[in-house]
Design a protein around this motif. Structure first.
Motif, mmCIF file in Angstrom:
data_model
loop_
_atom_site.group_PDB
_atom_site.id
_atom_site.type_symbol
_atom_site.label_atom_id
_atom_site.label_comp_id
_atom_site.label_asym_id
_atom_site.label_seq_id
_atom_site.Cartn_x
_atom_site.Cartn_y
_atom_site.Cartn_z
ATOM 1 N N TYR A 234 -98.628 54.161 -14.821
ATOM 2 C CA TYR A 234 -97.596 53.331 -15.426
ATOM 3 C C TYR A 234 -97.823 51.858 -15.118
ATOM 4 O O TYR A 234 -98.286 51.498 -14.034
ATOM 5 C CB TYR A 234 -96.214 53.722 -14.898
ATOM 6 N N ALA A 235 -97.451 51.025 -16.065
ATOM 7 C CA ALA A 235 -97.412 49.575 -15.853
ATOM 8 C C ALA A 235 -95.999 49.111 -16.175
ATOM 9 O O ALA A 235 -95.457 49.428 -17.234
ATOM 10 C CB ALA A 235 -98.422 48.860 -16.740
ATOM 11 N N TYR A 236 -95.399 48.393 -15.243
ATOM 12 C CA TYR A 236 -94.035 47.886 -15.409
ATOM 13 C C TYR A 236 -94.080 46.362 -15.440
ATOM 14 O O TYR A 236 -94.637 45.732 -14.540
ATOM 15 C CB TYR A 236 -93.146 48.346 -14.257
ATOM 16 N N SER A 237 -93.482 45.779 -16.460
ATOM 17 C CA SER A 237 -93.434 44.328 -16.605
ATOM 18 C C SER A 237 -92.033 43.841 -16.281
ATOM 19 O O SER A 237 -91.043 44.350 -16.817
ATOM 20 C CB SER A 237 -93.811 43.940 -18.038
ATOM 21 N N TYR A 286 -89.174 55.807 -15.556
ATOM 22 C CA TYR A 286 -88.537 54.599 -15.035
ATOM 23 C C TYR A 286 -88.026 54.809 -13.614
ATOM 24 O O TYR A 286 -87.902 53.861 -12.843
ATOM 25 C CB TYR A 286 -87.409 54.159 -15.959
ATOM 26 N N GLY A 287 -87.769 56.058 -13.261
ATOM 27 C CA GLY A 287 -87.335 56.350 -11.912
ATOM 28 C C GLY A 287 -88.401 56.037 -10.875
ATOM 29 O O GLY A 287 -88.074 55.672 -9.733
ATOM 30 N N GLU A 291 -87.123 53.863 -7.795
ATOM 31 C CA GLU A 291 -87.028 54.539 -6.497
ATOM 32 C C GLU A 291 -88.182 54.234 -5.563
ATOM 33 O O GLU A 291 -88.016 54.276 -4.335
ATOM 34 C CB GLU A 291 -86.938 56.051 -6.731
ATOM 35 N N HIS A 292 -89.357 53.940 -6.110
ATOM 36 C CA HIS A 292 -90.529 53.768 -5.253
ATOM 37 C C HIS A 292 -91.093 52.350 -5.280
ATOM 38 O O HIS A 292 -91.288 51.735 -4.233
ATOM 39 C CB HIS A 292 -91.622 54.754 -5.659
ATOM 40 N N ILE A 293 -91.343 51.820 -6.467
ATOM 41 C CA ILE A 293 -92.056 50.547 -6.564
ATOM 42 C C ILE A 293 -91.169 49.361 -6.227
ATOM 43 O O ILE A 293 -91.547 48.494 -5.427
ATOM 44 C CB ILE A 293 -92.685 50.400 -7.963
ATOM 45 N N TRP A 294 -89.986 49.294 -6.829
ATOM 46 C CA TRP A 294 -89.121 48.134 -6.624
ATOM 47 C C TRP A 294 -88.764 47.910 -5.156
ATOM 48 O O TRP A 294 -88.847 46.779 -4.664
ATOM 49 C CB TRP A 294 -87.875 48.259 -7.487
ATOM 50 N N PRO A 295 -88.379 48.941 -4.381
ATOM 51 C CA PRO A 295 -88.080 48.684 -2.967
ATOM 52 C C PRO A 295 -89.254 48.082 -2.200
ATOM 53 O O PRO A 295 -89.061 47.221 -1.328
ATOM 54 C CB PRO A 295 -87.716 50.071 -2.428
#
Length: 392
Positions: A234-237, A286-287, A291-295
Motif C-alpha cells: 500500500y501507498a498512503y498519501s 485503510y486500517g 492502526e500501524h503506520i500513523w502511530p
C-alpha cells in the motif's frame, strides 16, 4: 501462427521495455523483437504504482553495482532515450535515503556501510546528535544512528521512465502488441511460441519472462516452479500543516517508510512474512494506516500527529520468496527461456542494468558489463539464497 520473432518478451513494464531497448540499441544485435503487454494503459502494472525509489544502500554488491549503473544511465537519459531530440524528463529528485537504526541494528548498519563504501557509494553514518541537528523535526530519542545517501539516491516518476524506454524501443523497431499471453508451446526442451488469448500464437527464438508479479504463471506454463509471488503493498498519501524541510526518503527502524511527494508525503510499510499472503487484488486496507503506520509516523515526526489522509492505492511486488533478489538469465535446461523476475520492489531502479545484462546474454552469450551470474535460476534449485539485508 504469426511471423517468427527473434525475441519475444512477455511483459511490457519497465523491465521488459528496458530489455527491448537495450537489445535494439546493441549494434551486434540485428534481430526482431515483439513485446506482449496485456495492459497497454499500464494502469494496473507494478511500474506505474511504484514509489520510484533509486538507491545504492544495499548489502549485496551486485545490487549496489546495478544501482550505480542506474545513476550513470540517468545522467545521460536524454541522449540514450530521447526520440527526435526531445529531452527525457523522469522528474528525478536526488534527495537521498536515510536508514534509521536503534541500538540493536547498529552492527548491521556498520556492516552494510563497509560494503557500500568499498564499492564507492557516497554514504555517511550519522549518530543521534547528527540526526537531531540535521533533522530538527525528527524525534531521535530512541535512535542510535542512521545511514544517509549523500548522492546518487532519490526517486523518480516510474511511469515516465517506463514510457521513455517504451517509446525509444518502438522508435528503434520494437513491436508492442496489446494482447494477453495464455500459454507456451515447446519442442525438444525449447519454447517455440507464446499462445495468446485471441487464439493466435507468436513464435520466437528467445522467450523472455518479464511478467512482474505474474512471472510464476508464465514459468508454470513451461513446467518450471519459479518462487516469485504477487504480494500487495500500500501507498498512503497525506498532507501536514507543518512544513517539514529537507526530508529524504526515510526508513524507520520499524520498517515504516516515507518520502515527500510535492506538498504531500507518501508512507507505507511491508507486513511481516506471516501476514503477507499471495494477492492480486487492488483493495486498500485503510486500517493498516490508522492502526500501524500513523502511530509510528507521529512518534518519529511529532508534526505528523495532525495529518490528513488524501489518497491511497495498492500495487504488487514480484516477490522472490527465496531471497528477495532477482532471477536473471536462461533456464539451465530450457536454454531459450530467460528470466527477468523476482525483484521484490527493486525492479524499477534495477531496470537499466537488467536490460543491459539480458541484452548481453542474448547477444554475446555472456555478461560483459557487470557479472550478475549469482542471480541465475540455478539457486532456485539448490536453495542457495543470496541474502539482501536492506529490503524496504
Amino acid at each position: 501462427m504469426e511471423a517468427t520473432r527473434d525475441v519475444v518478451i512477455v511483459g511490457g513494464g519497465v523491465i521488459g521495455s528496458a530489455i527491448a531497448y537495450f537489445l535494439k540499441a546493441t549494434s551486434a544485435f540485428a534481430g526482431s523483437i515483439t513485446v506482449i503487454e496485456k495492459d497497454p494503459s499500464y494502469e494496473f502494472g507494478s511500474t506505474a504504482r511504484s514509489w520510484g525509489g533509486v538507491r545504492q544502500q544495499f548489502s549485496t554488491p551486485e545490487n549496489i553495482q546495478m544501482s550505480q549503473y542506474t545513476q550513470e544511465f540517468l545522467g545521460q537519459i536524454s541522449r540514450l532515450l530521447g526520440v527526435d531530440d526531445t529531452p527525457v524528463d523522469v522528474s528525478y529528485h536526488e534527495q537521498g535515503y536515510l536508514f534509521l537504526a536503534e541500538d540493536h541494528q547498529i552492527p548491521r548498519l556498520f556492516s552494510n556501510n563497509a560494503i557500500q563504501r568499498s564499492l564507492g557509494v557516497n554514504v555517511g553514518l550519522l549518530d543521534a546528535d547528527d540526526l537531531a541537528r540535521g533533522y530538527p523535526w525528527m524525534n531521535v530519542s530512541d535512535l542510535a544512528g542512521g545511514s544517509l545517501g549523500l548522492s546518487g539516491e532519490g526517486w523518480l516518476d516510474a511511469y515516465s521512465l517506463n514510457q521513455a524506454f517504451r517509446k525509444k524501443a518502438i522508435s528503434l523497431g520494437v513491436s508492442y502488441i496489446a494482447k494477453e499471453a495464455v500459454g507456451l508451446e515447446s519442442d525438444n526442451n525449447r519454447i517455440t511460441a507464446v499462445r495468446l488469448a485471441d487464439g493466435s500464437s507468436l513464435s520466437g527464438g528467445y522467450i523472455i519472462n518479464a511478467a512482474g508479479p505474474h512471472a510464476a504463471t508464465i514459468a508454470d506454463w513451461a513446467g518450471i516452479d519459479l518462487p516469485v509471488r504477487s504480494r500487495k503493498r500500500y501507498a498512503y498519501s497525506f498532507s501536514c500543516r507543518t512544513e517539514i524541510t529537507g526530508c529524504p526518503l526515510l526508513i524507520d527502524p520499524s520498517g515504516v517508510h516515507l518520502r515527500p511527494e510535492g506538498k504531500q508525503f507518501l508512507a507505507g510499510c511491508s507486513p511481516s512474512p506471516e501476514n503477507d499472503p499471495d494477492c492480486t487484488d487492488f483493495d486498500v486496507d485503510y486500517g493498516w494506516f490508522e492502526e500501524h503506520i500513523w502511530p509510528i509516523l507521529a512518534h518519529r515526526i511529532p508534526a505528523f500527529e495532525a495529518i490528513k489522509l488524501e489518497n491511497a492505492w495498492a500495487g504488487h511486488y514480484a516477490y522472490n520468496t527465496l531471497d528477495q533478489n532477482a532471477v536473471l538469465g536462461p533456464h539451465p535446461e530450457i536454454s531459450n527461456f530467460y528470466f527477468a523476475n523476482g525483484f521484490s520492489g527493486h525492479g524499477l531502479q534495477q531496470s537499466p542494468a537488467v536490460g543491459r545484462a539480458i541484452a548481453e546474454l542474448i547477444t554475446y552469450g555472456q555478461y560483459r558489463s557487470l557479472d550478475l551470474s549469482r542471480f541465475s535460476f540455478d539457486r532456485m534449485v539448490t536453495g542457495g539464497a543470496i541474502s539482501e539485508h536492506n529490503i524496504v
